[in-house]
Every structure is written in C-alpha cells, then in structure tokens.
Scaffold this active site. Sequence first.
Site, PDB file in Angstrom:
ATOM      1  N   PRO A 141       0.789  -1.229   0.000  1.00 20.48           N
ATOM      2  CA  PRO A 141       0.000   0.000   0.000  1.00 20.48           C
ATOM      3  C   PRO A 141       0.820   1.276   0.000  1.00 20.48           C
ATOM      4  O   PRO A 141       1.861   1.366   0.646  1.00 20.48           O
ATOM      5  CB  PRO A 141      -0.837  -0.103   1.281  1.00 20.48           C
ATOM      6  CG  PRO A 141      -0.203  -1.159   2.101  1.00 20.48           C
ATOM      7  CD  PRO A 141       0.479  -2.089   1.142  1.00 20.48           C
ATOM      8  N   ASN A 142       0.304   2.236  -0.740  1.00 21.50           N
ATOM      9  CA  ASN A 142       0.827   3.607  -0.841  1.00 21.50           C
ATOM     10  C   ASN A 142       2.107   3.711  -1.666  1.00 21.50           C
ATOM     11  O   ASN A 142       2.568   4.815  -1.943  1.00 21.50           O
ATOM     12  CB  ASN A 142       1.047   4.231   0.547  1.00 21.50           C
ATOM     13  CG  ASN A 142      -0.243   4.331   1.330  1.00 21.50           C
ATOM     14  OD1 ASN A 142      -1.208   4.918   0.826  1.00 21.50           O
ATOM     15  ND2 ASN A 142      -0.303   3.760   2.524  1.00 21.50           N
TER      16      ASN A 142
ATOM     17  N   ARG B 239       4.603  11.020  -2.494  1.00 27.17           N
ATOM     18  CA  ARG B 239       4.385  10.711  -1.093  1.00 27.17           C
ATOM     19  C   ARG B 239       5.646  11.000  -0.267  1.00 27.17           C
ATOM     20  O   ARG B 239       6.706  10.424  -0.556  1.00 27.17           O
ATOM     21  CB  ARG B 239       4.075   9.212  -1.034  1.00 27.17           C
ATOM     22  CG  ARG B 239       4.067   8.616   0.295  1.00 27.17           C
ATOM     23  CD  ARG B 239       4.100   7.108   0.201  1.00 27.17           C
ATOM     24  NE  ARG B 239       3.862   6.583   1.535  1.00 27.17           N
ATOM     25  CZ  ARG B 239       4.192   5.388   1.937  1.00 27.17           C
ATOM     26  NH1 ARG B 239       4.757   4.538   1.097  1.00 27.17           N
ATOM     27  NH2 ARG B 239       3.954   5.017   3.166  1.00 27.17           N
TER      28      ARG B 239
ATOM     29  N   TYR C  13      10.901   9.116   1.146  1.00 27.66           N
ATOM     30  CA  TYR C  13      10.940   8.073   0.115  1.00 27.66           C
ATOM     31  C   TYR C  13      11.574   8.521  -1.202  1.00 27.66           C
ATOM     32  O   TYR C  13      11.671   7.732  -2.145  1.00 27.66           O
ATOM     33  CB  TYR C  13       9.524   7.542  -0.141  1.00 27.66           C
ATOM     34  CG  TYR C  13       8.890   6.941   1.092  1.00 27.66           C
ATOM     35  CD1 TYR C  13       9.389   5.759   1.648  1.00 27.66           C
ATOM     36  CD2 TYR C  13       7.812   7.561   1.733  1.00 27.66           C
ATOM     37  CE1 TYR C  13       8.823   5.206   2.786  1.00 27.66           C
ATOM     38  CE2 TYR C  13       7.235   7.019   2.875  1.00 27.66           C
ATOM     39  CZ  TYR C  13       7.752   5.846   3.395  1.00 27.66           C
ATOM     40  OH  TYR C  13       7.192   5.301   4.525  1.00 27.66           O
TER      41      TYR C  13
ATOM     42  N   ASN D 210       8.130  -5.447  -0.719  1.00 24.36           N
ATOM     43  CA  ASN D 210       8.034  -4.302   0.185  1.00 24.36           C
ATOM     44  C   ASN D 210       6.568  -4.241   0.593  1.00 24.36           C
ATOM     45  O   ASN D 210       5.736  -3.728  -0.162  1.00 24.36           O
ATOM     46  CB  ASN D 210       8.463  -3.008  -0.511  1.00 24.36           C
ATOM     47  CG  ASN D 210       8.390  -1.828   0.444  1.00 24.36           C
ATOM     48  OD1 ASN D 210       7.795  -1.914   1.519  1.00 24.36           O
ATOM     49  ND2 ASN D 210       8.982  -0.712   0.062  1.00 24.36           N
TER      50      ASN D 210
ATOM     51  N   ALA E  19       3.021  -0.648   4.956  1.00 27.34           N
ATOM     52  CA  ALA E  19       2.591  -0.700   6.362  1.00 27.34           C
ATOM     53  C   ALA E  19       2.101  -2.098   6.781  1.00 27.34           C
ATOM     54  O   ALA E  19       2.080  -2.413   7.973  1.00 27.34           O
ATOM     55  CB  ALA E  19       1.509   0.341   6.620  1.00 27.34           C
TER      56      ALA E  19
ATOM     57  N   GLU F 219      12.537  -9.316   2.204  1.00 28.01           N
ATOM     58  CA  GLU F 219      11.757  -8.110   2.538  1.00 28.01           C
ATOM     59  C   GLU F 219      12.626  -6.871   2.347  1.00 28.01           C
ATOM     60  O   GLU F 219      13.775  -6.843   2.804  1.00 28.01           O
ATOM     61  CB  GLU F 219      11.286  -8.198   3.996  1.00 28.01           C
ATOM     62  CG  GLU F 219      10.401  -7.036   4.405  1.00 28.01           C
ATOM     63  CD  GLU F 219       9.934  -7.152   5.855  1.00 28.01           C
ATOM     64  OE1 GLU F 219       9.200  -8.108   6.174  1.00 28.01           O
ATOM     65  OE2 GLU F 219      10.320  -6.286   6.663  1.00 28.01           O
TER      66      GLU F 219
ATOM     67  N   HIS G 105      12.719  -2.442   2.418  1.00 26.77           N
ATOM     68  CA  HIS G 105      12.117  -1.140   2.727  1.00 26.77           C
ATOM     69  C   HIS G 105      12.996  -0.041   2.180  1.00 26.77           C
ATOM     70  O   HIS G 105      14.229  -0.100   2.311  1.00 26.77           O
ATOM     71  CB  HIS G 105      11.936  -0.959   4.236  1.00 26.77           C
ATOM     72  CG  HIS G 105      11.037  -2.001   4.803  1.00 26.77           C
ATOM     73  ND1 HIS G 105       9.679  -1.959   4.631  1.00 26.77           N
ATOM     74  CD2 HIS G 105      11.320  -3.139   5.465  1.00 26.77           C
ATOM     75  CE1 HIS G 105       9.157  -3.047   5.181  1.00 26.77           C
ATOM     76  NE2 HIS G 105      10.135  -3.774   5.688  1.00 26.77           N
TER      77      HIS G 105
ATOM     78  N   ARG H 132      12.901   5.114  12.553  1.00 27.72           N
ATOM     79  CA  ARG H 132      11.679   5.917  12.483  1.00 27.72           C
ATOM     80  C   ARG H 132      10.791   5.658  13.707  1.00 27.72           C
ATOM     81  O   ARG H 132      11.295   5.392  14.780  1.00 27.72           O
ATOM     82  CB  ARG H 132      10.966   5.626  11.157  1.00 27.72           C
ATOM     83  CG  ARG H 132      11.854   5.960   9.948  1.00 27.72           C
ATOM     84  CD  ARG H 132      11.154   5.667   8.637  1.00 27.72           C
ATOM     85  NE  ARG H 132       9.947   6.468   8.481  1.00 27.72           N
ATOM     86  CZ  ARG H 132       8.999   6.214   7.570  1.00 27.72           C
ATOM     87  NH1 ARG H 132       9.123   5.182   6.758  1.00 27.72           N
ATOM     88  NH2 ARG H 132       7.922   6.993   7.493  1.00 27.72           N
TER      89      ARG H 132
HETATM   90  C1  DQA Z   1       8.101   1.247   3.877  1.00 29.37           C
HETATM   91  C2  DQA Z   1       8.154   1.474   5.376  1.00 29.37           C
HETATM   92  C3  DQA Z   1       6.791   1.235   6.010  1.00 29.37           C
HETATM   93  O1  DQA Z   1       6.858   1.453   7.413  1.00 29.37           O
HETATM   94  C4  DQA Z   1       5.772   2.180   5.422  1.00 29.37           C
HETATM   95  O2  DQA Z   1       4.504   1.919   5.964  1.00 29.37           O
HETATM   96  C5  DQA Z   1       5.760   2.147   3.945  1.00 29.37           C
HETATM   97  C6  DQA Z   1       7.026   2.088   3.222  1.00 29.37           C
HETATM   98  C7  DQA Z   1       9.441   1.579   3.182  1.00 29.37           C
HETATM   99  O3  DQA Z   1       9.616   1.151   2.048  1.00 29.37           O
HETATM  100  O4  DQA Z   1      10.279   2.288   3.748  1.00 29.37           O
HETATM  101  O5  DQA Z   1       4.703   2.250   3.318  1.00 29.37           O
HETATM  102  O6  DQA Z   1       7.825  -0.119   3.629  1.00 29.37           O
END
Ligand code: DQA
Length: 147
Positions: free
Chosen positions: A9-10, A17, A22, A73, A76, A97, A99, A106
């Site tokens: 998501p996102n 964003r 990011y 990735n 959240a 995984e 990020h 954070r």
């Molecule tokens: C993320 C880190 C997560 O905590 C966050 O919710 C994201 C992006 C990252 O790529 O740094 O959506 O996965």
Amino acid sequence: MKLLILNGPNLNRLGKREPDVYGSKTLNDLESFLKKHGESANVRVTMKQSNWEGQIIDWIHDAENSYNGIIINPGAFTHYSYAIRDAVAGITLPVVEVHISNVHAREEFRKESVIAPVCVGQISGFGFEGYLMGMDYFIRREGHGTD
Ligand code: DQA
C-alpha cells in the site's frame, strides 16, 4: 531466472508521497531501474503493486509455480499483516523483505516486522538500491548453487 517484486500500500504514490522520506522517484522509475539491472544479469523481473492485502496474498500464492523468488516491500502491512506472513510462510519460494526507508530509525511501530521472520532477511534504508541488493542476493545465490 524469474523474480517477482511486490509492492504494498501507498507505494503507487512514490514520488508524491513524503519525498523527504521516500525520495522523488516514482514506482515506474523503480520498475525501469530493476528491469535494467535484470537484463544485465539475465533475470526476468515482474513488478506488481497493490493497496489490497488479499491481492498481495493471491500474488504470493500464485508465484510458487512461476518464479524463483520474491522481493517484497509490504508497506505498512509489514508491521501487522499476519495474513501476508502466513502466505510467505506457506510457500517454498525464498522471499526477501525490502524497505526504502530505514524502518529502524523511524517511529517505534515501524521497528517490528511480522513478515521478516519468515523471510530470508530484511533490507532497509538503502532507498531503491535495497531492491537491487535483494536481486543480487538471488543472482549470487543461484550462481553459487546454494539453497
Ligand atoms: C516502507 C516502510 C513502512 O513502514 C511504510 O509503511 C511504507 C514504506 C518503506 O519502504 O520504507 O509504506 O515499507
């Protein structure tokens, strides 16, 4: 070798964003970056993104017969999706995984991943390079014939 890259998501909003966290590059930029790297190493890269937990789970299940590994990735979902964790645990493919941000630097809630314990490992804080490091893991692993 075929690798599946999943984004949660996102992450479709990369570039717009929180650019301070990011960066200013988009998901399309990420895809071209990874595909280019794949071409140089004879790796076929498929990248997908969804804001929906169930869709990500379906893609994990379906990957088993079509790919050699997954880089995910989970956004959240990382921090609370037992359903994605179970999906990863329930397939035989190795999963890495990734990020973009350093989740350990954070908010407290980002420090826990419920998914990382069933992955090969977690890469966090290297921006888009983290996905590339994940790809290199699979490439090197393949080359050394380790399992
Ligand atoms: C993320 C880190 C997560 O905590 C966050 O919710 C994201 C992006 C990252 O790529 O740094 O959506 O996965």
